[in-house]
Write an enzyme that holds these catalytic residues in place. Structure first.
Site, mmCIF file in Angstrom:
data_model
loop_
_atom_site.group_PDB
_atom_site.id
_atom_site.type_symbol
_atom_site.label_atom_id
_atom_site.label_comp_id
_atom_site.label_asym_id
_atom_site.label_seq_id
_atom_site.Cartn_x
_atom_site.Cartn_y
_atom_site.Cartn_z
ATOM 1 N N ARG A 28 0.816 -1.225 0.000
ATOM 2 C CA ARG A 28 0.000 0.000 0.000
ATOM 3 C C ARG A 28 0.844 1.266 0.000
ATOM 4 O O ARG A 28 0.546 2.223 -0.712
ATOM 5 C CB ARG A 28 -0.952 -0.008 1.194
ATOM 6 N N ASP B 76 -14.577 11.824 9.553
ATOM 7 C CA ASP B 76 -13.549 10.867 9.142
ATOM 8 C C ASP B 76 -12.195 11.533 9.339
ATOM 9 O O ASP B 76 -12.082 12.762 9.289
ATOM 10 C CB ASP B 76 -13.721 10.455 7.681
#
Length: 280
Positions: A43, A152
């Site tokens: 990632r 978030d």
């Protein structure tokens, strides 16, 4: 000719992984076990290449500088999985519509405020689903003091959620009648939420493991598929903080693979496998 992106797996050291673990823990409370070393490489190496950094070490040094703060958000986002969909775990929305919102409607129509919270809202499918449930069970909600806080840690997904525009594949989980009622075509096959429903969600950037500049309490909180990234101590601390933000008889919705192990200590009673009620 030398490769423009020289980063490869052999240049990803254990020291790099330990640095990522430290950053993830300090910035977001994320716990990365040793078994995640390969996942971190797959990632984070994309971010290293996209920024044309010479190595993992150079990239990690950059994100910890003042100039790298925006990239720090991208790193944290890369370490988590923003998998979401409309009306995911439908039983939560059925419960919200049949139990929670009718009670809130009575209170709000009497002049009180109504608040729901979508914690870790990702790209917005969860809070927009909540908003559709609210408008279905309480059609005049937008005319009252009724709001949905949607937060978030990542500013990029908050921007996308605020826009409220999704492609045809993303909205497959929305019943056709609700899509017609709450959305309008936005061109290129996309659809956008429109009308009074847009007054309900308030989108904000928030780190669940930092301070919360939040006033008041909530009738229900959605915090789903988040604590899977935390260690036990961080997880239990978050459950307690969320419970403290619930009104008496308020509800906490968690992910299908999650369990509030400290429910009794937090003053919560489990009423369904992934639904908890705050005891009075």
């Amino acid at each position: 000719m030398k490769d423009q992106f020289p980063v490869n797996e052999s240049e990803y050291t254990d020291a790099d992984f330990q640095k990522v673990r430290q950053i993830a823990r300090e910035q977001a409370g994320i716990h990365l076990p040793a078994t995640k070393k390969a996942l971190v490489y797959s990632r984070v190496s994309r971010r290293v290449r996209e920024l044309n950094q010479s190595s993992f070490q150079a990239y990690l040094n950059f994100v910890t500088t003042a100039a790298g703060q925006n990239e720090m958000q991208n790193l944290i986002c890369a370490l988590t999985t923003n998998v979401t969909s409309f009306f995911r775990e439908r039983n939560h929305f059925d419960h919200l519509e049949s139990v929670v919102i009718p009670q809130m409607a009575t209170k709000v129509r009497a002049g009180k405020r109504g608040r729901l919270w979508s914690a870790a809202c990702s790209t917005g499918q969860e809070p927009w689903s909540i908003a559709m449930s609210v408008m279905t069970a309480f059609p005049d909600a937008a005319s009252h003091d009724f709001r949905i806080l949607a937060t978030d840690i990542n500013a990029n997904v908050i921007a996308q959620a605020t826009e409220g525009t999704y492609n045809a594949e993303e909205i497959e989980g929305i019943p056709p009648a609700r899509k017609s009622q709450f959305m309008e075509p936005a061109g290129n096959g996309d659809y956008r939420f429109d009308g009074p429903i847009r007054r309900l969600p308030a989108f904000r950037v928030l780190n669940l493991n930092a301070s919360w500049p939040i006033q008041g309490s909530f009738s229900a909180i959605f915090c789903r598929n988040v604590v899977i990234y935390f260690d036990d101590a961080t997880r239990e601390h978050l459950w307690q903080r969320l419970a403290d933000k619930l009104e008496p008889d308020g509800f906490l919705y968690v992910g299908h693979s999650e369990r509030v192990s400290c429910a009794s200590q937090c003053g919560l009673i489990q009423v369904a496998p992934t639904i908890y009620r705050k005891d009075q």
